[in-house]
Design an enzyme around this catalytic site. Structure first.
Site, PDB file in Angstrom:
ATOM      1  N   GLN A 110     -20.666  -1.867 -16.775  1.00 21.88           N
ATOM      2  CA  GLN A 110     -20.055  -2.736 -17.748  1.00 21.88           C
ATOM      3  C   GLN A 110     -21.132  -3.187 -18.734  1.00 21.88           C
ATOM      4  O   GLN A 110     -22.303  -2.875 -18.537  1.00 21.88           O
ATOM      5  CB  GLN A 110     -19.411  -3.921 -17.062  1.00 21.88           C
ATOM      6  CG  GLN A 110     -18.275  -3.495 -16.113  1.00 21.88           C
ATOM      7  CD  GLN A 110     -17.415  -4.666 -15.649  1.00 21.88           C
ATOM      8  OE1 GLN A 110     -17.552  -5.791 -16.106  1.00 21.88           O
ATOM      9  NE2 GLN A 110     -16.531  -4.386 -14.708  1.00 21.88           N
TER      10      GLN A 110
ATOM     11  N   ASN B 158      -4.282  -1.701 -15.053  1.00 21.74           N
ATOM     12  CA  ASN B 158      -5.563  -1.097 -14.671  1.00 21.74           C
ATOM     13  C   ASN B 158      -5.499  -0.692 -13.207  1.00 21.74           C
ATOM     14  O   ASN B 158      -5.065  -1.494 -12.354  1.00 21.74           O
ATOM     15  CB  ASN B 158      -6.698  -2.118 -14.852  1.00 21.74           C
ATOM     16  CG  ASN B 158      -7.988  -1.674 -14.172  1.00 21.74           C
ATOM     17  OD1 ASN B 158      -8.677  -0.779 -14.637  1.00 21.74           O
ATOM     18  ND2 ASN B 158      -8.310  -2.280 -13.019  1.00 21.74           N
ATOM     19  N   GLU B 159      -5.922   0.497 -12.907  1.00 20.84           N
ATOM     20  CA  GLU B 159      -5.974   0.994 -11.520  1.00 20.84           C
ATOM     21  C   GLU B 159      -4.729   0.540 -10.746  1.00 20.84           C
ATOM     22  O   GLU B 159      -4.822  -0.073  -9.680  1.00 20.84           O
ATOM     23  CB  GLU B 159      -7.273   0.552 -10.826  1.00 20.84           C
ATOM     24  CG  GLU B 159      -8.493   1.165 -11.493  1.00 20.84           C
ATOM     25  CD  GLU B 159      -9.798   1.092 -10.683  1.00 20.84           C
ATOM     26  OE1 GLU B 159      -9.829   0.410  -9.648  1.00 20.84           O
ATOM     27  OE2 GLU B 159     -10.780   1.727 -11.108  1.00 20.84           O
TER      28      GLU B 159
ATOM     29  N   TYR C  28     -16.766   6.710 -11.047  1.00 20.41           N
ATOM     30  CA  TYR C  28     -18.075   6.118 -10.785  1.00 20.41           C
ATOM     31  C   TYR C  28     -18.901   7.095  -9.965  1.00 20.41           C
ATOM     32  O   TYR C  28     -18.364   7.792  -9.090  1.00 20.41           O
ATOM     33  CB  TYR C  28     -17.934   4.816  -9.997  1.00 20.41           C
ATOM     34  CG  TYR C  28     -17.401   3.668 -10.838  1.00 20.41           C
ATOM     35  CD1 TYR C  28     -18.244   2.951 -11.665  1.00 20.41           C
ATOM     36  CD2 TYR C  28     -16.049   3.314 -10.792  1.00 20.41           C
ATOM     37  CE1 TYR C  28     -17.768   1.890 -12.442  1.00 20.41           C
ATOM     38  CE2 TYR C  28     -15.561   2.259 -11.563  1.00 20.41           C
ATOM     39  CZ  TYR C  28     -16.430   1.554 -12.391  1.00 20.41           C
ATOM     40  OH  TYR C  28     -15.963   0.517 -13.155  1.00 20.41           O
TER      41      TYR C  28
ATOM     42  N   GLU D  91     -13.708   3.604 -17.514  1.00 22.59           N
ATOM     43  CA  GLU D  91     -14.732   3.079 -16.590  1.00 22.59           C
ATOM     44  C   GLU D  91     -15.555   4.249 -16.091  1.00 22.59           C
ATOM     45  O   GLU D  91     -15.008   5.204 -15.533  1.00 22.59           O
ATOM     46  CB  GLU D  91     -14.100   2.336 -15.412  1.00 22.59           C
ATOM     47  CG  GLU D  91     -13.463   1.024 -15.819  1.00 22.59           C
ATOM     48  CD  GLU D  91     -12.950   0.184 -14.649  1.00 22.59           C
ATOM     49  OE1 GLU D  91     -13.508   0.291 -13.536  1.00 22.59           O
ATOM     50  OE2 GLU D  91     -11.983  -0.574 -14.864  1.00 22.59           O
TER      51      GLU D  91
ATOM     52  N   GLU E  25     -15.710  -7.455 -18.211  1.00 27.99           N
ATOM     53  CA  GLU E  25     -14.727  -8.022 -17.283  1.00 27.99           C
ATOM     54  C   GLU E  25     -15.143  -9.431 -16.885  1.00 27.99           C
ATOM     55  O   GLU E  25     -16.337  -9.762 -16.883  1.00 27.99           O
ATOM     56  CB  GLU E  25     -14.638  -7.125 -16.035  1.00 27.99           C
ATOM     57  CG  GLU E  25     -13.623  -7.625 -15.009  1.00 27.99           C
ATOM     58  CD  GLU E  25     -13.230  -6.571 -13.971  1.00 27.99           C
ATOM     59  OE1 GLU E  25     -13.895  -5.517 -13.893  1.00 27.99           O
ATOM     60  OE2 GLU E  25     -12.253  -6.822 -13.245  1.00 27.99           O
TER      61      GLU E  25
HETATM   62  O1  AHR Z   1     -15.910  -2.191 -12.785  1.00 24.76           O
HETATM   63  C1  AHR Z   1     -15.658  -2.808 -11.567  1.00 24.76           C
HETATM   64  C2  AHR Z   1     -14.273  -2.488 -11.033  1.00 24.76           C
HETATM   65  O2  AHR Z   1     -14.203  -1.138 -10.729  1.00 24.76           O
HETATM   66  C3  AHR Z   1     -13.114  -2.710 -11.969  1.00 24.76           C
HETATM   67  O3  AHR Z   1     -12.678  -4.026 -11.983  1.00 24.76           O
HETATM   68  C4  AHR Z   1     -12.066  -1.812 -11.403  1.00 24.76           C
HETATM   69  O4  AHR Z   1     -11.148  -1.368 -12.372  1.00 24.76           O
HETATM   70  C5  AHR Z   1     -12.860  -0.685 -10.772  1.00 24.76           C
HETATM   71  O5  AHR Z   1     -12.436  -0.402  -9.505  1.00 24.76           O
END
Ligand code: AHR
Length: 522
Positions: A374, A200-201, A269, A325, A53
């Site tokens: 990432q 995205n999101e 995450y 992600e 990113e």
């Molecule tokens: O990876 C960091 C961020 O986490 C990304 O930009 C987003 O899609 C997610 O919330």
């Protein structure tokens, strides 16, 4: 196959009782049965994917230094990072975000670099983005890596026309304003773009949409994304995060919506103690280690939950789950820009990577793509850079060791292991998966989650006979051992000899906090 396995296990467990009714300890506490003669689905290489990113020093400094840089580079892409990434066989790379994607206007990033407009990166630190890394530079990067492009389009602040034109610019070979523009910018032939995400999101930074609103918007945008010149886009619809099953239901229930995508993304995450204080990446105690693993293991439940919904509407499994992600998210390193998400990477992250990759392997029938967040200098990176220096993180080494599973066929396993406990909480102490490649080599990847105890795992190998074995191990002196720029090889893989292969039984002694990958041949 299931029958074979359960019959075998029944025999084993009956064998734990002797004729006199006395219980005997014939079954190891940690047992991993591997059924070698009934391979299952192919493990998509794309679950070993990565994510880059425009965030902190992921692109700028981490990958892109520009052709005039003193750092050795190829077309502006730093050579050390490029060569290291080739080693782990990056299968696909997602770009340009993340949240950045829904603020990105691709035409800002084409044409002569000195003429490109600078913008403010509003998501990540408010820094100036000079757009020197754009479409052509990204596609060059994928070519140099030999990987597929995964481009994330802008739904939140873009238009269907803008997205449609990007796809046309990238992939069309017809005569059109977009292909003319591409040629003027020095690229005659269209590129191949395998994956394209429609936002995205979009429930958050990508427009704060409701599921119904996004589903309709996605249908509209998707309608205009063409398949040009033989390029078949695998369209990825924005899915939910974590356990938000309602979003998946909405995207899957209606055939008209379903028909507009091939993959549905999910994000997850592992964040210890929540979004406030997320804990240090390097200074943590065993509770935080344990909690990280406990959260990592949730990935299995998340995939099962979303897969169950997908199975109802897509029993043939034509749609892929795209976990684009995932990873550990800790506090940024002290003194670094909070918007840059720069964190160190320890042995804990290596175990995290092994747990996730084993889970993705196990769900090979549904999970078709996954991208660690990432790739360089951001969150759970495989590489960290500082000026002209580079270190390979413990996570990198796990990706290198696990690359043998790419495009191999999943083998059915049955894992029974002791618990690893912390206070009242308990999790399995072992994570594992196995596959057979097209040369007949079997690979078994095992992680010992316990940082204070070696474990012996006995592996009966069913259906085939293997005579030779070799392996690699990744472990470290401490839970929080990491590779710093001054000591880049504190955590690195070594040849593994802690196993015995005899009469169809493999016995593996896993050091505490370790990851082992074994290769068996006939
Ligand atoms: O990876 C960091 C961020 O986490 C990304 O930009 C987003 O899609 C997610 O919330």
């Amino acid at each position: 196959m299931k029958k074979t396995l359960s019959a075998f296990l029944t025999v084993l467990f009956l064998a734990t009782f002797t004729a006199s009714g006395q219980k005997e300890n014939l079954v190891s506490v940690n047992q991993l049965v591997v059924v070698a003669n009934h391979p299952g689905p192919v493990i998509s290489k794309d679950i070993y994917g990565h994510f880059s990113e425009h965030l902190g020093s992921c692109i700028y400094g981490g990958i892109w230094v520009g052709a005039d840089s003193k750092i050795p580079n190829t077309y502006g892409i730093r050579n050390d990072v490029l060569f290291a990434l080739r080693e782990i066989k990056v299968p696909n790379l997602r770009w340009p975000g993340g949240c950045f994607a829904d603020t990105y206007h691709w035409k800002d990033g084409i044409g002569p670099q000195e003429k490109r407009a600078s913008i403010v990166n509003t998501n990540w630190g408010g820094v100036t983005e000079d757009n020197s890394f754009g479409t052509h530079e990204f596609m060059k990067l994928t070519e140099l890596l030999g990987c597929d492009a995964y481009i994330n389009g802008n739904v939140g602040s873009g238009s269907p026309r803008e997205m449609a034109e990007w796809v046309e610019y990238l992939t069309s070979d017809s005569e059109s304003p977009m292909t003319k523009l591409r040629k003027e910018n020095g690229r005659e032939q269209p590129w191949i773009v395998k994956y394209f995400a429609i936002g995205n999101e979009n429930w958050g930074c990508g427009g704060n949409m409701t599921d119904e609103f996004y589903a309709n918007t996605m249908r509209q945008f998707s309608t205009y994304l063409g398949n040009y010149a033989g390029n078949q886009l695998y369209r990825v619809a924005c899915g939910p995060s974590d356990f938000n099953f309602g979003w998946t239901e909405t995207l899957m229930k209606d055939g008209g919506t379903r028909d507009r995508f091939q993959g549905l993304s999910i994000h997850y995450y592992s964040i210890v103690d929540g979004w406030g204080y997320k804990g240090s990446a390097t200074k943590f105690d065993e509770r935080e280690w344990f909690e990280t693993m406990r959260m990592n293991l949730q990935m299995d439940k998340i995939i099962k939950g979303h897969s169950a919904i997908m199975d109802r509407y897509d029993p043939q499994k034509t749609k892929g789950l795209v976990v684009d992600e995932w990873g550990n998210w800790f506090n940024v390193e002290p003194g670094t820009n909070p918007g840059f998400l720069y964190q160190q990477n320890t042995m804990r992250d290596a175990i995290t990577a092994a747990i996730h990759l084993n889970i993705f392997n196990q769900h090979a029938d549904r999970v078709k793509v996954a991208n660690l967040a990432q790739i360089v200098n951001v969150l759970q990176s495989v590489i960290l850079t500082k000026d002209d220096k580079m270190v390979l993180t413990p996570t990198y080494h796990v990706f290198r060791m696990f690359r043998v599973h790419q495009e191999a066929r999943l083998l059915n396993i049955d894992l029974r292991c002791e618990d690893y406990t912390n206070g009242e909480k308990r999790i399995p102490s072992v994570s594992a998966s196995a596959s057979v490649d097209n040369e007949g080599k079997v690979h078994i990847s095992i992680a010992n989650l316990n940082p204070g105890k070696a474990v012996v795992v006995t592996c009966p190998l069913i259906g085939e006979t293997y005579k030779k074995a070799k392996g690699e191990v990744l472990t470290a002196p401490e839970m929080n051992s990491f590779n710093g720029f001054d000591k880049p090889e504190t955590v690195k893989p070594a040849a593994f000899s802690g196993f015995l292969l005899k009469d169809g039984l493999l016995t593996v002694t896993m050091p505490s906090k370790s990851v082992v990958v074994l290769e068996l041949t006939k």
